[in-house]
Design a protein around this motif. Structure first.
Motif, PDB file in Angstrom:
ATOM      1  N   ALA A   1      -4.226  10.489  -0.418  1.00 38.12           N
ATOM      2  CA  ALA A   1      -3.255  10.125   0.497  1.00 38.12           C
ATOM      3  C   ALA A   1      -4.051   9.943   1.982  1.00 38.12           C
ATOM      4  O   ALA A   1      -5.163  10.534   2.077  1.00 38.12           O
ATOM      5  CB  ALA A   1      -2.288  11.265   0.754  1.00 38.12           C
ATOM      6  N   PRO A   2      -3.478   9.649   3.052  1.00 34.33           N
ATOM      7  CA  PRO A   2      -4.308   9.519   4.372  1.00 34.33           C
ATOM      8  C   PRO A   2      -4.526  10.941   4.901  1.00 34.33           C
ATOM      9  O   PRO A   2      -3.535  11.835   4.444  1.00 34.33           O
ATOM     10  CB  PRO A   2      -3.318   8.962   5.529  1.00 34.33           C
ATOM     11  CG  PRO A   2      -2.381   7.938   4.462  1.00 34.33           C
ATOM     12  CD  PRO A   2      -2.317   8.940   2.991  1.00 34.33           C
ATOM     13  N   ARG A   3      -5.544  11.079   5.526  1.00 34.58           N
ATOM     14  CA  ARG A   3      -5.981  12.460   5.826  1.00 34.58           C
ATOM     15  C   ARG A   3      -4.864  13.268   6.679  1.00 34.58           C
ATOM     16  O   ARG A   3      -4.541  14.217   6.479  1.00 34.58           O
ATOM     17  CB  ARG A   3      -7.132  12.448   6.834  1.00 34.58           C
ATOM     18  CG  ARG A   3      -7.617  13.687   7.473  1.00 34.58           C
ATOM     19  CD  ARG A   3      -8.875  14.192   7.585  1.00 34.58           C
ATOM     20  NE  ARG A   3      -8.954  15.299   7.817  1.00 34.58           N
ATOM     21  CZ  ARG A   3     -10.227  16.216   7.599  1.00 34.58           C
ATOM     22  NH1 ARG A   3     -11.352  15.584   7.192  1.00 34.58           N
ATOM     23  NH2 ARG A   3     -10.191  17.302   7.774  1.00 34.58           N
ATOM     24  N   HIS A   4      -4.091  12.568   7.451  1.00 34.68           N
ATOM     25  CA  HIS A   4      -3.225  13.302   8.412  1.00 34.68           C
ATOM     26  C   HIS A   4      -2.095  13.774   7.589  1.00 34.68           C
ATOM     27  O   HIS A   4      -1.282  14.699   8.178  1.00 34.68           O
ATOM     28  CB  HIS A   4      -2.725  12.175   9.563  1.00 34.68           C
ATOM     29  CG  HIS A   4      -1.887  11.084   9.124  1.00 34.68           C
ATOM     30  ND1 HIS A   4      -2.173   9.861   8.458  1.00 34.68           N
ATOM     31  CD2 HIS A   4      -0.112  11.002   9.231  1.00 34.68           C
ATOM     32  CE1 HIS A   4      -1.008   9.320   8.418  1.00 34.68           C
ATOM     33  NE2 HIS A   4       0.134   9.747   8.684  1.00 34.68           N
ATOM     34  N   ILE A   5      -1.713  13.198   6.528  1.00 37.30           N
ATOM     35  CA  ILE A   5      -0.664  13.679   5.628  1.00 37.30           C
ATOM     36  C   ILE A   5      -1.402  14.786   4.958  1.00 37.30           C
ATOM     37  O   ILE A   5      -0.752  15.894   4.888  1.00 37.30           O
ATOM     38  CB  ILE A   5      -0.407  12.620   4.676  1.00 37.30           C
ATOM     39  CG1 ILE A   5       0.599  11.507   5.562  1.00 37.30           C
ATOM     40  CG2 ILE A   5       0.628  13.145   3.613  1.00 37.30           C
ATOM     41  CD1 ILE A   5       1.252  10.422   4.557  1.00 37.30           C
ATOM     42  N   MET A   6      -2.453  14.679   4.434  1.00 40.60           N
ATOM     43  CA  MET A   6      -3.150  15.714   3.469  1.00 40.60           C
ATOM     44  C   MET A   6      -3.267  17.012   4.257  1.00 40.60           C
ATOM     45  O   MET A   6      -3.200  18.008   3.671  1.00 40.60           O
ATOM     46  CB  MET A   6      -4.426  14.988   2.717  1.00 40.60           C
ATOM     47  CG  MET A   6      -4.741  15.815   1.776  1.00 40.60           C
ATOM     48  SD  MET A   6      -3.951  15.609   0.193  1.00 40.60           S
ATOM     49  CE  MET A   6      -4.734  14.229  -0.643  1.00 40.60           C
TER      50      MET A   6
ATOM     51  N   VAL B   1       0.740  -1.133   0.263  1.00 42.28           N
ATOM     52  CA  VAL B   1      -0.168   0.173   0.135  1.00 42.28           C
ATOM     53  C   VAL B   1       0.790   1.292  -0.260  1.00 42.28           C
ATOM     54  O   VAL B   1       1.711   1.297   0.864  1.00 42.28           O
ATOM     55  CB  VAL B   1      -0.791  -0.045   1.354  1.00 42.28           C
ATOM     56  CG1 VAL B   1      -1.761   1.352   1.224  1.00 42.28           C
ATOM     57  CG2 VAL B   1      -1.694  -1.175   1.264  1.00 42.28           C
ATOM     58  N   PRO B   2       0.720   2.181  -0.960  1.00 43.55           N
ATOM     59  CA  PRO B   2       1.551   3.546  -0.888  1.00 43.55           C
ATOM     60  C   PRO B   2       1.161   4.328  -0.092  1.00 43.55           C
ATOM     61  O   PRO B   2      -0.022   4.257   0.685  1.00 43.55           O
ATOM     62  CB  PRO B   2       1.529   3.807  -2.506  1.00 43.55           C
ATOM     63  CG  PRO B   2       0.029   3.228  -2.659  1.00 43.55           C
ATOM     64  CD  PRO B   2       0.131   1.995  -2.200  1.00 43.55           C
ATOM     65  N   ASP B   3       1.944   5.602  -0.042  1.00 51.59           N
ATOM     66  CA  ASP B   3       1.344   6.646   0.838  1.00 51.59           C
ATOM     67  C   ASP B   3       0.667   7.517   0.253  1.00 51.59           C
ATOM     68  O   ASP B   3      -0.319   8.222   0.759  1.00 51.59           O
ATOM     69  CB  ASP B   3       2.868   7.122   1.765  1.00 51.59           C
ATOM     70  CG  ASP B   3       3.338   6.294   2.416  1.00 51.59           C
ATOM     71  OD1 ASP B   3       3.048   5.628   3.339  1.00 51.59           O
ATOM     72  OD2 ASP B   3       4.643   6.175   2.296  1.00 51.59           O
ATOM     73  N   ILE B   4       1.105   7.745  -1.105  1.00 48.41           N
ATOM     74  CA  ILE B   4       0.254   8.831  -2.077  1.00 48.41           C
ATOM     75  C   ILE B   4       0.276   8.044  -3.297  1.00 48.41           C
ATOM     76  O   ILE B   4       1.133   7.302  -3.787  1.00 48.41           O
ATOM     77  CB  ILE B   4       1.124   9.835  -2.028  1.00 48.41           C
ATOM     78  CG1 ILE B   4       1.356  10.585  -0.710  1.00 48.41           C
ATOM     79  CG2 ILE B   4       0.256  10.998  -3.089  1.00 48.41           C
ATOM     80  CD1 ILE B   4       2.507  11.910  -0.927  1.00 48.41           C
ATOM     81  N   ILE B   5      -1.121   8.314  -3.867  1.00 51.36           N
ATOM     82  CA  ILE B   5      -1.135   7.958  -5.237  1.00 51.36           C
ATOM     83  C   ILE B   5      -1.570   8.931  -5.833  1.00 51.36           C
ATOM     84  O   ILE B   5      -2.108   9.745  -5.709  1.00 51.36           O
ATOM     85  CB  ILE B   5      -2.460   6.837  -5.225  1.00 51.36           C
ATOM     86  CG1 ILE B   5      -2.336   5.344  -4.489  1.00 51.36           C
ATOM     87  CG2 ILE B   5      -2.891   6.431  -6.713  1.00 51.36           C
ATOM     88  CD1 ILE B   5      -3.449   4.558  -4.497  1.00 51.36           C
ATOM     89  N   VAL B   6      -1.275   8.939  -7.335  1.00 51.21           N
ATOM     90  CA  VAL B   6      -1.446   9.865  -8.458  1.00 51.21           C
ATOM     91  C   VAL B   6      -2.212   9.291  -9.426  1.00 51.21           C
ATOM     92  O   VAL B   6      -1.738   7.995  -9.847  1.00 51.21           O
ATOM     93  CB  VAL B   6      -0.336  10.521  -8.918  1.00 51.21           C
ATOM     94  CG1 VAL B   6      -0.614  11.464  -9.968  1.00 51.21           C
ATOM     95  CG2 VAL B   6       0.482  11.229  -7.952  1.00 51.21           C
ATOM     96  N   CYS B   7      -3.653   9.959  -9.810  1.00 51.75           N
ATOM     97  CA  CYS B   7      -4.170   9.334 -10.836  1.00 51.75           C
ATOM     98  C   CYS B   7      -4.887  10.355 -11.676  1.00 51.75           C
ATOM     99  O   CYS B   7      -4.928  11.341 -11.416  1.00 51.75           O
ATOM    100  CB  CYS B   7      -5.432   8.569 -10.389  1.00 51.75           C
ATOM    101  SG  CYS B   7      -6.656   9.267  -9.234  1.00 51.75           S
ATOM    102  N   ALA B   8      -5.066   9.664 -13.132  1.00 52.87           N
ATOM    103  CA  ALA B   8      -5.570  10.913 -14.062  1.00 52.87           C
ATOM    104  C   ALA B   8      -6.076  10.144 -15.202  1.00 52.87           C
ATOM    105  O   ALA B   8      -7.078   9.041 -14.878  1.00 52.87           O
ATOM    106  CB  ALA B   8      -4.502  12.063 -14.426  1.00 52.87           C
ATOM    107  N   LYS B   9      -5.582  10.295 -16.382  1.00 54.41           N
ATOM    108  CA  LYS B   9      -6.205   9.741 -17.661  1.00 54.41           C
ATOM    109  C   LYS B   9      -7.549   9.143 -17.819  1.00 54.41           C
ATOM    110  O   LYS B   9      -8.516   9.770 -17.748  1.00 54.41           O
ATOM    111  CB  LYS B   9      -5.111   8.747 -17.923  1.00 54.41           C
ATOM    112  CG  LYS B   9      -3.741   9.300 -18.520  1.00 54.41           C
ATOM    113  CD  LYS B   9      -2.954   8.602 -19.273  1.00 54.41           C
ATOM    114  CE  LYS B   9      -1.663   9.126 -19.647  1.00 54.41           C
ATOM    115  NZ  LYS B   9      -1.432   9.655 -21.027  1.00 54.41           N
ATOM    116  N   ALA B  10      -7.651   7.820 -17.149  1.00 59.87           N
ATOM    117  CA  ALA B  10      -8.696   7.106 -17.587  1.00 59.87           C
ATOM    118  C   ALA B  10      -9.712   7.388 -16.473  1.00 59.87           C
ATOM    119  O   ALA B  10     -10.943   7.056 -16.540  1.00 59.87           O
ATOM    120  CB  ALA B  10      -8.631   5.403 -17.618  1.00 59.87           C
TER     121      ALA B  10
END
Ligand code: PMP
Length: 415
Positions: A269-274, A248-257
């Motif tokens: 990301a988890p709320r405490h990070i964001m 499980v990553p700490d942050i995911i980036v998504c877009a495109k599809a």
């Protein structure tokens, strides 16, 4: 289509070449009239089967009726109302709530943006703010976008050389090489990787590699950012690419599809990070159009189709069918993770000619940024088994035509 300027008939093709910024000397120059499902329709009855999904975008096909209906419905309510993060907009909150259901519980916060590059920018900034560190690590031959920060973490010198200075504190390691992970230290804010390297020609890491990567990040406090811009939304046969590797990553980036054909992206990301984006300074990341209501409505409809259709479960068998049909002495290898596929030939010249010939025969394919002798195949996931056979027959005919003309060229040179 014609436009009248100074009493002269000027074609859209001429206007395109004169006034739209060009980034290559060989654009495809197909003038599109409409698109539906697997197909793009051009002028004079031209019909192209799309085997690249607008570069990883149209996973549920072009102009899916549910997506179009959602856009029309939202257009009747409101368009842009206020910059990202102030007003409660139903398409945004419904989308994010549903999207987070596809993820492990700890990833419970999403910042909506407009593109993959913007998602990468947000993720890098977030990691720097959260850790208080500056160093970023990425992989050789990675692609993360074209804006300055995203370009800085791209692992290809040719793309970067004309734009220095870029971000200073960036190190590159080799994707999949476990020994290189010792480069991640307590100085590292984050390491960013594509879950499967796309532009490098579909390169996979092992489960052991990802497990070691996760452990090294935990030991050092560096954040693990996975760029799922190309691998997310079912492309690899799981909803997210990282599901293949049991981490499980700490942050995911998504877009495109994500948007079903509309521009939208996110970093998750988890709320405490964001939450660090709220303080010192407030407004730690700002976007006017991030999560535009039309795009969010389209993305919600796209997500419902994708998760409710069984399409993702069929990805593996469809990929196997491609591999079964794409057998030819000129094809060295077909590498794939789900329907993200690289067909390897001997040289770039052959790849280029096969792509051009396949286009003439009605099939749209492409190449990769960092792998010269591979053809890119990433069809919409809706492609049917008979369509796979037709597509492969056409690619093989294109290969035959190219090899035949190579033979003729060689024999002419011998005369
Ligand atoms: N990351 C990856 C893995 C990509 O493939 C891309 C686009 N090809 C991007 C980031 C950048 O996305 P965009 O073009 O939407 O900015």
């Amino acid at each position: 289509m014609f436009n009248i300027k100074n009493n002269m008939m000027i074609t859209n093709r001429q206007l395109f070449l004169s006034h739209l910024a060009q980034t290559t000397h060989f654009p495809l120059l197909v003038e599109i009239e409409r698109a539906e499902g697997m197909y793009l329709y051009g002028q004079n009855g031209q019909k192209l089967m799309d085997l690249i999904s607008g570069i990883g975008v149209s996973n549920i096909g072009h102009c899916h009726p549910k997506v179009i209906a959602a856009i029309k419905d939202q257009a009747d309510r409101y368009l842009h109302v206020m910059v990202y993060g102030e007003m409660i907009q139903s398409p945004q909150v419904q989308l994010v709530e549903r999207l987070l259901r596809t993820l492990p519980k700890k990833l419970d916060n999403c910042y909506l943006v407009n593109s993959g590059s913007e998602g990468v920018e947000g993720a890098l900034k977030l990691a720097k703010r959260f850790t208080g560190r500056a160093e970023l690590i990425s992989c050789h031959n990675s692609y993360h976008g074209s804006t300055h920060g995203a370009l800085s973490v791209c692992g290809n010198e040719t793309l970067k050389q004309g734009y220095r200075p870029l971000l200073a504190d960036v190190k590159h390691i080799s994707f999949g090489k476990i020994e290189d992970l010792s480069e991640i230290t307590t100085n590292t804010a984050a390491i960013i990787l594509e879950t499967v390297q796309g532009e490098a020609g579909v390169i996979e890491g092992s489960k052991k590699y990802f497990a070691t990567l996760r452990r090294r990040c935990d030991e050092t406090g560096a954040l693990l950012i996975l760029d799922e811009v190309q691998t997310g939304f079912g492309r690899t046969g799981k909803f997210w690419g990282f599901e293949h590797y049991d981490i499980v990553p700490d942050i995911i980036v998504c877009a495109k599809a994500m948007g079903g054909g509309m521009p939208i992206g996110g970093f998750i990301a988890p709320r405490h990070i964001m939450d660090v984006l709220k303080k010192k300074p407030i407004l730690g990341h700002i976007s006017t159009f991030g999560g535009h209501p039309l795009s969010a409505a389209a993305a919600l409809a796209n997500l419902k189709v994708l998760t409710g259709s069984g399409l993702i479960d069929q990805v593996e068998s469809k990929a196997e069918l491609f591999k079964k049909y794409l057998l030819h002495p000129a094809i060295r290898e077909v590498r794939n993770v789900g329907l993200l596929m690289a067909v390897e030939f001997e040289s770039f010249e052959i790849v280029k000619e096969v792509i051009d010939r396949a286009l003439e025969l009605g099939v749209l394919t492409d190449w990769f940024l960092f792998h010269n002798n591979c053809m890119r195949l990433a069809p919409p996931l809706i492609i049917t088994d008979p369509e796979i056979q037709i597509a492969c027959d056409i690619i093989l005919s294109a290969v035959e035509d190219v090899l035949y003309s190579e033979e003729i060229k060689k024999s002419e040179m011998m005369l």
